[in-house]
Design an enzyme around this catalytic site. Sequence first.
Site, PDB file in Angstrom:
ATOM      1  N   GLY A  76       0.793  -1.218   0.000  1.00 16.43           N
ATOM      2  CA  GLY A  76       0.000   0.000   0.000  1.00 16.43           C
ATOM      3  C   GLY A  76       0.825   1.267   0.000  1.00 16.43           C
ATOM      4  O   GLY A  76       0.346   2.327  -0.432  1.00 16.43           O
ATOM      5  N   GLU A 135       3.316  -9.390  -1.845  1.00 16.36           N
ATOM      6  CA  GLU A 135       2.014  -9.975  -1.510  1.00 16.36           C
ATOM      7  C   GLU A 135       1.917 -11.479  -1.746  1.00 16.36           C
ATOM      8  O   GLU A 135       1.176 -12.173  -1.036  1.00 16.36           O
ATOM      9  CB  GLU A 135       0.913  -9.253  -2.293  1.00 16.36           C
ATOM     10  CG  GLU A 135       0.592  -7.855  -1.799  1.00 16.36           C
ATOM     11  CD  GLU A 135       1.600  -6.802  -2.244  1.00 16.36           C
ATOM     12  OE1 GLU A 135       1.504  -5.657  -1.765  1.00 16.36           O
ATOM     13  OE2 GLU A 135       2.471  -7.122  -3.082  1.00 16.36           O
TER      14      GLU A 135
END
Length: 347
Positions: free
Chosen positions: A114, A137
């Site tokens: 993010g 991720e």
Amino acid sequence: MSEFVTTRREGRMQHIVLDRPKALNSLDLPMCRALHSALDAAAEDAGVEAVVTTSTSEKAFCAGGDIRALRDAAAAGEHQTNREFFSEEYAMDLAYHTHRVPTVAVIHGVAMGGGLGVSINGSHRVVTKKVMMAMPETAIGFIPDVGASHFLPRLCGGGTRGLAVGIYLGTTGVRMNSADALYTGLATHLIDDEDRDAFVTAIGEVGLDAALDRFGLEHSAAGESAVEHHIDRIEDVFSRGTVQEMVAALESGEQDEWATATLEMLRSHCPTSVIATIELLRAGAAAADLRECLDNELALGGWITARPDFVEGVRAVVIDKDRNPTWDPSDLDDVHVDAIRSALTGS
């Protein structure tokens, strides 16, 4: 507003500050809303010529989303809660990308997940020599999101090479230094570590272009880029049709440190996430704009966080830290590609 985000007008700029150092500025929902609100306010202020986002932490710009909270919601079956977070986070990312004035991120220390959404979607990504970027991720059973399916395939000028670099970075989560960021295009400018405060002050006083002229360094000052060093091999391996073919190319090629490390990452990360990432980035390369990419990410992200792999991956990497997740399926050959494609298209 969030207690972890402050914003103030400083001369010609709106200065947004991330201030959650104990969590390395990990983003929660109130922070995303506060960032979006600050961007909207700056858009309405005719005197603002640039929006600048910085961090109070010496360790991190932003380490990503609040993964523990997302994992807790997924474990409790509260998937709509996670969808709401992603929806608002992505709307904030889009606001950085479409703002009427330049959006500048001054990136020092860790910037992952993010944190790249807050920075890479903006117009100017100014790094110091102590930056570390990654989209890790797939190691936790998730996918690169926050606009990654837009910016990763368009690195290094886009095309076949850009998509290959994007797939390499997205599937392995390899860590990048400032030289890698500048070479690929994740970063646009380089400044000295000790010049951060003076650079930001100068933007408010004399404007963005003059500040960059005063403090910007040649990209070569960042040193050697490992991505650049291995670019031909990255393009050769990661432009192949399937991940199995990518693994086979690595196994049959030169067995040096790069190949060994790359193979280990592909083999140890969540198989469903690795293949989902390839599908997502290929769709992103063909997408019309960032909005379409974010829609794809919301659809696929909602599907993948509802799977057991996400809860298990966060447990293994973030909570228990044993780094020994049990994936289901555990083998790349057993991943249902059609299910991923259906989730991506919403069919």
